[in-house]
Enzyme design. Structure first.
Site, mmCIF file in Angstrom:
data_model
loop_
_atom_site.group_PDB
_atom_site.id
_atom_site.type_symbol
_atom_site.label_atom_id
_atom_site.label_comp_id
_atom_site.label_asym_id
_atom_site.label_seq_id
_atom_site.Cartn_x
_atom_site.Cartn_y
_atom_site.Cartn_z
ATOM 1 N N THR A 11 44.177 -23.401 128.557
ATOM 2 C CA THR A 11 44.063 -22.434 129.652
ATOM 3 C C THR A 11 44.105 -20.977 129.184
ATOM 4 O OG1 THR A 11 46.438 -22.568 129.974
ATOM 5 C CG2 THR A 11 45.091 -23.996 131.369
ATOM 6 N N PHE A 14 43.782 -19.397 121.968
ATOM 7 C CA PHE A 14 43.040 -20.214 120.987
ATOM 8 C C PHE A 14 42.414 -21.446 121.656
ATOM 9 C CE2 PHE A 14 46.391 -19.056 117.489
ATOM 10 C CZ PHE A 14 45.954 -17.739 117.481
ATOM 11 N N ARG A 35 48.718 -24.858 133.966
ATOM 12 C CA ARG A 35 48.212 -24.042 135.079
ATOM 13 C C ARG A 35 46.921 -24.633 135.642
ATOM 14 N NH1 ARG A 35 48.922 -18.346 132.046
ATOM 15 N NH2 ARG A 35 48.533 -19.734 130.278
ATOM 16 N N TYR A 152 61.617 -19.917 116.371
ATOM 17 C CA TYR A 152 60.153 -20.074 116.401
ATOM 18 C C TYR A 152 59.674 -20.470 115.004
ATOM 19 C CZ TYR A 152 55.174 -19.136 116.858
ATOM 20 O OH TYR A 152 53.804 -19.272 116.842
ATOM 21 N N LYS A 156 57.727 -23.948 113.761
ATOM 22 C CA LYS A 156 56.428 -23.986 113.080
ATOM 23 C C LYS A 156 56.558 -24.561 111.663
ATOM 24 C CE LYS A 156 53.780 -22.613 116.431
ATOM 25 N NZ LYS A 156 52.718 -23.480 116.979
ATOM 26 N N GLY A 183 47.888 -15.733 111.620
ATOM 27 C CA GLY A 183 48.779 -14.576 111.718
ATOM 28 C C GLY A 183 48.596 -13.940 113.089
ATOM 29 N N PHE A 189 50.071 -14.771 123.819
ATOM 30 C CA PHE A 189 51.250 -15.134 123.027
ATOM 31 C C PHE A 189 52.411 -14.131 123.155
ATOM 32 C CE2 PHE A 189 53.577 -14.850 118.998
ATOM 33 C CZ PHE A 189 54.002 -16.156 118.821
HETATM 34 P P1 NDP Z 1 48.580 -18.357 124.625
HETATM 35 O O1 NDP Z 1 49.872 -18.040 125.280
HETATM 36 O O2 NDP Z 1 47.414 -17.485 124.892
HETATM 37 O O3 NDP Z 1 48.185 -19.868 124.963
HETATM 38 C C1 NDP Z 1 49.130 -20.895 124.884
HETATM 39 C C2 NDP Z 1 48.586 -22.147 125.550
HETATM 40 O O4 NDP Z 1 49.586 -23.169 125.437
HETATM 41 C C3 NDP Z 1 48.305 -21.945 127.029
HETATM 42 O O5 NDP Z 1 47.092 -22.567 127.349
HETATM 43 C C4 NDP Z 1 49.455 -22.655 127.719
HETATM 44 O O6 NDP Z 1 48.973 -23.244 128.912
HETATM 45 C C5 NDP Z 1 49.773 -23.758 126.700
HETATM 46 N N1 NDP Z 1 51.147 -24.244 126.840
HETATM 47 C C6 NDP Z 1 52.297 -23.568 126.590
HETATM 48 N N2 NDP Z 1 53.343 -24.336 126.881
HETATM 49 C C7 NDP Z 1 52.852 -25.527 127.328
HETATM 50 C C8 NDP Z 1 53.444 -26.719 127.796
HETATM 51 N N3 NDP Z 1 54.767 -26.870 127.859
HETATM 52 N N4 NDP Z 1 52.648 -27.742 128.183
HETATM 53 C C9 NDP Z 1 51.305 -27.599 128.119
HETATM 54 N N5 NDP Z 1 50.680 -26.504 127.686
HETATM 55 C C10 NDP Z 1 51.459 -25.465 127.302
HETATM 56 O O7 NDP Z 1 48.909 -18.397 123.063
HETATM 57 P P2 NDP Z 1 48.003 -18.678 121.775
HETATM 58 O O8 NDP Z 1 46.644 -19.133 122.120
HETATM 59 O O9 NDP Z 1 48.152 -17.522 120.885
HETATM 60 O O10 NDP Z 1 48.850 -19.866 121.135
HETATM 61 C C11 NDP Z 1 48.312 -21.127 120.816
HETATM 62 C C12 NDP Z 1 49.087 -21.689 119.636
HETATM 63 O O11 NDP Z 1 48.897 -20.834 118.512
HETATM 64 C C13 NDP Z 1 50.589 -21.778 119.839
HETATM 65 O O12 NDP Z 1 51.032 -22.991 119.281
HETATM 66 C C14 NDP Z 1 51.139 -20.575 119.061
HETATM 67 O O13 NDP Z 1 52.433 -20.801 118.604
HETATM 68 C C15 NDP Z 1 50.146 -20.519 117.924
HETATM 69 N N6 NDP Z 1 50.010 -19.250 117.223
HETATM 70 C C16 NDP Z 1 49.731 -18.083 117.898
HETATM 71 C C17 NDP Z 1 49.579 -16.901 117.182
HETATM 72 C C18 NDP Z 1 49.329 -15.585 117.845
HETATM 73 O O14 NDP Z 1 49.637 -14.544 117.240
HETATM 74 N N7 NDP Z 1 48.753 -15.558 119.018
HETATM 75 C C19 NDP Z 1 49.664 -16.890 115.719
HETATM 76 C C20 NDP Z 1 49.976 -18.148 115.136
HETATM 77 C C21 NDP Z 1 50.113 -19.281 115.860
HETATM 78 P P3 NDP Z 1 49.789 -23.317 130.296
HETATM 79 O O15 NDP Z 1 50.678 -22.110 130.363
HETATM 80 O O16 NDP Z 1 48.700 -23.340 131.338
HETATM 81 O O17 NDP Z 1 50.523 -24.605 130.211
HETATM 82 C C1 8X3 Z 2 52.595 -16.134 115.792
HETATM 83 C C2 8X3 Z 2 52.538 -15.113 114.732
HETATM 84 O O1 8X3 Z 2 53.891 -13.487 113.318
HETATM 85 O O2 8X3 Z 2 54.585 -13.769 115.638
HETATM 86 O O3 8X3 Z 2 52.835 -17.411 115.299
HETATM 87 O O4 8X3 Z 2 55.005 -15.480 114.016
HETATM 88 S S1 8X3 Z 2 54.076 -14.449 114.406
#
Ligand code: NDP
Ligand code: 8X3
Length: 253
Positions: A11, A14, A35, A152, A156, A183, A189
């Protein structure tokens, strides 16, 4: 016949970008998230790409919801070729002694236990067909720890261990496992991490051109479309202005 990809957390960020990338390239897509309104809207947008779309509305932390959603997949959706374990979050940023235990539970329950529940439900479908590709979205926080990142980072690091463990355990079944460690990426996020504080979230990316969802989607697509005998085990992707969790060069203008 079109291949099928299941993406958790489609939703936003990534997951959403990955759904578009694969749909635009002829994959049928199973999108998941909590959502429902966003899932419904995304489903309509993806269907216009002329592929089949199925949306599953569940919380990865809820084991019985996860099991039910996968068990009740219609037969034509059971041939999952790619699973992207993407749903995840950081909540809060504080020293270990000042941490909020509810935030800790949310991160561990989502990033570790949720990923396990989904994997456990989907893997038998791949094992039965002796093929499949699992992507686990880790982070540079899975490679190193940074101040205030404690739980966190631990969650990871667990994803990193699970990627390695899955690769070993699923070796006999022809299943590829790719760990992706991004990164700084500007998605929702930081807004989630700072509980809706937009100013604080925006400050994370000040003076940097961060990664975008589509950068990660491109990387996943590249790994997924290599010949079947090739498995990218681990990919660390940062913005050019970021060397690691601590070292970021910011434009001052
Ligand atoms: P977003 O917050 O943009 O997206 C997160 C997604 O995860 C949403 O679609 C949300 O959907 C879903 N989600 C969260 N909790 C739940 C749950 N309990 N059940 C089902 N779905 C869930 O973040 P990102 O796209 O950035 O994050 C995606 C992944 O990448 C994560 O694992 C994050 O830790 C990782 N990551 C992100 C980085 C960054 O800097 N952005 C860097 C490195 C890793 P909904 O709320 O609708 O459930
Ligand atoms: C998300 C990137 O640097 O906040 O995983 O850990 S950082």
């Amino acid at each position: 016949m079109n291949k099928t990809i299941l993406i958790t957390g489609a939703t936003a960020g990534f997951g959403r970008a990955t759904a578009f990338k694969f749909a635009e390239n002829g994959f049928n897509v199973i999108i998941t998230g909590r959502r429902k309104d966003r899932l419904d809207k995304l489903e309509k947008e993806l269907i216009s790409r002329k592929v089949k779309v199925l949306s599953l509305n569940f919380d990865v932390r809820n084991r019985s919801e996860v099991e039910y959603a996968i068990k009740s997949l219609p037969d034509e959706w059971k041939n999952i070729d790619i699973l992207v374990n993407n749903a995840g979050l950081a909540v809060g940023l504080s020293h270990i002694d000042g941490g909020d235990t509810e935030d800790w539970d949310r991160m561990i329950d989502t990033n570790v236990k949720g990923l396990l529940y989904v994997t456990k439900a989907v893997v038998p479908l791949m094992v039965a067909r002796k093929t499949g590709h699992i992507f686990n979205i880790s982070s540079i926080a899975g490679k190193e720890v940074y101040e205030n990142g404690n739980v966190y980072c631990a969650s990871k690091h667990a994803v990193e261990a699970l990627s390695k463990a899955m690769r070993v355990d699923l070796l006999n079944h022809g299943i590829r496992v790719t760990n992706i460690a991004p990164g700084m990426a500007e998605t929702e996020f930081s807004l989630v991490r700072f509980k809706g504080d937009r100013e604080r979230a925006a400050a994370v990316y000040k003076g940097v051109k961060p990664l975008a969802g589509k950068d990660i989607a491109e990387a996943i697509y590249f790994c997924a479309t290599l010949p079947p005998h090739v498995c990218i085990n681990d990919l660390v992707i940062t913005p050019t202005q970021q060397a690691n969790a601590e070292h970021v060069v910011r434009n001052t203008q």
